[in-house]
Design a protein around this motif. Structure first.
Motif, PDB file in Angstrom:
ATOM      1  N   LEU A  31      -0.188  -9.321   8.983  1.00  0.00           N
ATOM      2  CA  LEU A  31      -0.180  -7.925   8.532  1.00  0.00           C
ATOM      3  C   LEU A  31       1.107  -7.568   7.815  1.00  0.00           C
ATOM      4  O   LEU A  31       1.308  -6.412   7.448  1.00  0.00           O
ATOM      5  N   CYS A  32       1.976  -8.564   7.586  1.00  0.00           N
ATOM      6  CA  CYS A  32       3.269  -8.303   6.955  1.00  0.00           C
ATOM      7  C   CYS A  32       3.134  -8.365   5.434  1.00  0.00           C
ATOM      8  O   CYS A  32       2.723  -9.381   4.880  1.00  0.00           O
ATOM      9  N   GLY A  33       3.461  -7.275   4.788  1.00  0.00           N
ATOM     10  CA  GLY A  33       3.468  -7.269   3.333  1.00  0.00           C
ATOM     11  C   GLY A  33       2.099  -7.158   2.704  1.00  0.00           C
ATOM     12  O   GLY A  33       1.902  -7.582   1.567  1.00  0.00           O
ATOM     13  N   ILE A  34       1.133  -6.576   3.426  1.00  0.00           N
ATOM     14  CA  ILE A  34      -0.188  -6.416   2.821  1.00  0.00           C
ATOM     15  C   ILE A  34      -0.262  -5.064   2.096  1.00  0.00           C
ATOM     16  O   ILE A  34       0.351  -4.090   2.522  1.00  0.00           O
ATOM     17  N   PRO A  35      -1.015  -4.992   1.006  1.00  0.00           N
ATOM     18  CA  PRO A  35      -1.175  -3.722   0.282  1.00  0.00           C
ATOM     19  C   PRO A  35      -2.212  -2.846   0.968  1.00  0.00           C
ATOM     20  O   PRO A  35      -3.384  -2.777   0.570  1.00  0.00           O
ATOM     21  N   GLU A  36      -1.797  -2.166   2.015  1.00  0.00           N
ATOM     22  CA  GLU A  36      -2.723  -1.487   2.917  1.00  0.00           C
ATOM     23  C   GLU A  36      -3.609  -0.468   2.203  1.00  0.00           C
ATOM     24  O   GLU A  36      -4.832  -0.435   2.396  1.00  0.00           O
ATOM     25  N   ASP A 163       9.746  -0.073 -10.521  1.00  0.00           N
ATOM     26  CA  ASP A 163      10.074   0.962 -11.495  1.00  0.00           C
ATOM     27  C   ASP A 163       8.876   1.204 -12.403  1.00  0.00           C
ATOM     28  O   ASP A 163       7.829   0.561 -12.263  1.00  0.00           O
ATOM     29  N   ARG A 164       9.011   2.124 -13.332  1.00  0.00           N
ATOM     30  CA  ARG A 164       7.869   2.508 -14.157  1.00  0.00           C
ATOM     31  C   ARG A 164       7.436   1.402 -15.113  1.00  0.00           C
ATOM     32  O   ARG A 164       6.317   1.429 -15.635  1.00  0.00           O
ATOM     33  N   PHE A 165       8.307   0.429 -15.339  1.00  0.00           N
ATOM     34  CA  PHE A 165       7.957  -0.683 -16.219  1.00  0.00           C
ATOM     35  C   PHE A 165       7.224  -1.805 -15.476  1.00  0.00           C
ATOM     36  O   PHE A 165       6.834  -2.792 -16.081  1.00  0.00           O
ATOM     37  N   GLY A 166       7.085  -1.663 -14.155  1.00  0.00           N
ATOM     38  CA  GLY A 166       6.399  -2.675 -13.366  1.00  0.00           C
ATOM     39  C   GLY A 166       7.298  -3.754 -12.807  1.00  0.00           C
ATOM     40  O   GLY A 166       6.809  -4.718 -12.214  1.00  0.00           O
ATOM     41  N   ASN A 167       8.603  -3.621 -12.983  1.00  0.00           N
ATOM     42  CA  ASN A 167       9.524  -4.566 -12.349  1.00  0.00           C
ATOM     43  C   ASN A 167       9.517  -4.321 -10.844  1.00  0.00           C
ATOM     44  O   ASN A 167       9.441  -3.176 -10.387  1.00  0.00           O
ATOM     45  N   VAL A 168       9.617  -5.404 -10.071  1.00  0.00           N
ATOM     46  CA  VAL A 168       9.342  -5.317  -8.634  1.00  0.00           C
ATOM     47  C   VAL A 168      10.387  -6.082  -7.829  1.00  0.00           C
ATOM     48  O   VAL A 168      10.858  -7.146  -8.239  1.00  0.00           O
ATOM     49  N   THR A 169      10.707  -5.533  -6.666  1.00  0.00           N
ATOM     50  CA  THR A 169      11.446  -6.283  -5.646  1.00  0.00           C
ATOM     51  C   THR A 169      10.647  -6.244  -4.343  1.00  0.00           C
ATOM     52  O   THR A 169       9.937  -5.276  -4.061  1.00  0.00           O
ATOM     53  N   TYR A 170      10.773  -7.313  -3.571  1.00  0.00           N
ATOM     54  CA  TYR A 170      10.126  -7.408  -2.261  1.00  0.00           C
ATOM     55  C   TYR A 170      11.209  -7.412  -1.191  1.00  0.00           C
ATOM     56  O   TYR A 170      12.368  -7.703  -1.463  1.00  0.00           O
ATOM     57  N   ARG A 171      10.807  -7.130   0.035  1.00  0.00           N
ATOM     58  CA  ARG A 171      11.793  -7.016   1.110  1.00  0.00           C
ATOM     59  C   ARG A 171      11.476  -7.987   2.241  1.00  0.00           C
ATOM     60  O   ARG A 171      10.405  -7.947   2.825  1.00  0.00           O
ATOM     61  N   LYS A 172      12.424  -8.875   2.497  1.00  0.00           N
ATOM     62  CA  LYS A 172      12.383  -9.773   3.652  1.00  0.00           C
ATOM     63  C   LYS A 172      11.059 -10.528   3.722  1.00  0.00           C
ATOM     64  O   LYS A 172      10.608 -11.102   2.754  1.00  0.00           O
ATOM     65  N   THR A 173      10.397 -10.528   4.907  1.00  0.00           N
ATOM     66  CA  THR A 173       9.221 -11.373   5.086  1.00  0.00           C
ATOM     67  C   THR A 173       8.060 -10.963   4.190  1.00  0.00           C
ATOM     68  O   THR A 173       7.150 -11.758   3.941  1.00  0.00           O
ATOM     69  N   ALA A 174       8.064  -9.746   3.677  1.00  0.00           N
ATOM     70  CA  ALA A 174       7.004  -9.325   2.753  1.00  0.00           C
ATOM     71  C   ALA A 174       7.054 -10.109   1.450  1.00  0.00           C
ATOM     72  O   ALA A 174       6.119 -10.057   0.657  1.00  0.00           O
ATOM     73  N   ASN A 176       6.263 -13.007   0.769  1.00  0.00           N
ATOM     74  CA  ASN A 176       5.534 -14.208   1.187  1.00  0.00           C
ATOM     75  C   ASN A 176       4.624 -14.664   0.052  1.00  0.00           C
ATOM     76  O   ASN A 176       5.052 -15.397  -0.839  1.00  0.00           O
ATOM     77  N   PHE A 177       3.378 -14.254   0.042  1.00  0.00           N
ATOM     78  CA  PHE A 177       2.464 -14.631  -1.042  1.00  0.00           C
ATOM     79  C   PHE A 177       2.485 -13.624  -2.191  1.00  0.00           C
ATOM     80  O   PHE A 177       1.873 -13.869  -3.235  1.00  0.00           O
ATOM     81  N   ASN A 178       3.158 -12.500  -2.012  1.00  0.00           N
ATOM     82  CA  ASN A 178       3.127 -11.461  -3.037  1.00  0.00           C
ATOM     83  C   ASN A 178       3.684 -11.903  -4.394  1.00  0.00           C
ATOM     84  O   ASN A 178       3.033 -11.679  -5.415  1.00  0.00           O
ATOM     85  N   PRO A 179       4.864 -12.532  -4.460  1.00  0.00           N
ATOM     86  CA  PRO A 179       5.411 -12.864  -5.783  1.00  0.00           C
ATOM     87  C   PRO A 179       4.530 -13.798  -6.598  1.00  0.00           C
ATOM     88  O   PRO A 179       4.347 -13.598  -7.808  1.00  0.00           O
ATOM     89  N   MET A 180       3.979 -14.828  -5.965  1.00  0.00           N
ATOM     90  CA  MET A 180       3.162 -15.770  -6.733  1.00  0.00           C
ATOM     91  C   MET A 180       1.825 -15.157  -7.116  1.00  0.00           C
ATOM     92  O   MET A 180       1.297 -15.407  -8.204  1.00  0.00           O
ATOM     93  N   MET A 181       1.254 -14.332  -6.233  1.00  0.00           N
ATOM     94  CA  MET A 181      -0.010 -13.687  -6.575  1.00  0.00           C
ATOM     95  C   MET A 181       0.156 -12.701  -7.722  1.00  0.00           C
ATOM     96  O   MET A 181      -0.768 -12.517  -8.527  1.00  0.00           O
ATOM     97  N   ALA A 182       1.319 -12.087  -7.808  1.00  0.00           N
ATOM     98  CA  ALA A 182       1.555 -11.128  -8.890  1.00  0.00           C
ATOM     99  C   ALA A 182       1.433 -11.775 -10.263  1.00  0.00           C
ATOM    100  O   ALA A 182       1.116 -11.107 -11.248  1.00  0.00           O
TER     101      ALA A 182
END
Length: 230
Positions: A31-36, A163-174, A176-182
């Motif tokens: 349940l960590c880092g899911i787009p609820e 930000d409004r341009f779609g640049n993203v940062t993730y935090r700690k254990t979140a 996980n799969f988010n960066p590669m899926m993006a």
């Protein structure tokens, strides 16, 4: 630069274009880092026949478990079935098609999809049912399995800041799969905890070139297994 604004005001806008029988990647680990919010909104669209690519399927009443309850998922590509009794029940009964993939292989298949690499050889799974029906090859005396990449019609990811341009940062254990899926979705939707005016370029994890839509989310941040000292 206003034309580069990727922020949307509603979940209907965020998921515009999602249809039956699509392939959807969903970030997170347990349940960590899911787009609820995006998962709830996807359930409410009523789309069916989905192929979902995710490390696991949440729990029975949260995360992707919600879409299993409503029978909106036709196939799961995942590395882990535990913590979700309904996932296990549907898999064992044959109601749900499941493609179990070693976790590292799953991550690399997604990364390859985002990088434009159609397939790669890995030693993981050789000589097991994972290799059934796949090309194998001996390289330098070691046996490998050819694994195809994974891509999706939609990638739904969770971010700490955007930000409004779609640049993203993730935090700690979140992270996980988010960066590669993006990087591996035809349409990538980011649900962010915070939307900020500007991000430090040195700390951007996913550049906005990969992101199509950003929405400010509301998160419950449920704990999967609460453990406390006696």
């Amino acid at each position: 630069m206003s034309g580069f604004n990727k922020i949307v005001a509603s979940y209907d806008e965020a998921l515009a274009g999602i249809q039956n029988d699509m392939t959807v990647m969903v970030g997170g680990f347990g349940l960590c880092g899911i787009p609820e919010g995006l998962i709830h909104a996807m359930r409410d669209t009523g789309v069916t026949g989905l192929t979902c690519i995710s490390n696991n399927a949440g729990v029975d009443d949260f995360g992707l478990g919600l879409l299993l309850q409503t029978k909106q998922i036709k196939k799961m590509v995942a590395s882990y079935v535990g913590e979700n009794a309904e996932f296990m029940r549907q898999m064992l009964s044959g109601e749900l098609e499941v493609e179990l993939t070693p976790q590292g292989t799953l991550a690399e298949k997604i990364r390859a999809g985002g990088a434009g690499i159609p397939a790669f050889f890995t030693a993981t799974g050789y000589g097991t049912p994972v290799a059934d029906g796949k090309e194998t090859r001996e390289i330098d005396g070691k046996h490998y399995v050819l694994e195809p990449c994974l891509k999706a019609d939609f990638s739904l990811v969770r971010a700490y800041q955007a930000d409004r341009f779609g640049n993203v940062t993730y935090r700690k254990t979140a992270m996980n799969f988010n960066p590669m899926m993006a990087t591996a979705g035809t349409i990538t939707v980011v649900e962010a905890e915070e939307i900020v005016d500007e991000l430090d370029p040195e700390f951007i994890h996913t550049p906005g070139i990969y992101v199509d839509r950003v929405i400010k989310g509301q998160f419950e941040k449920r704990i999967e297994q609460r453990t406390v000292r006696s």
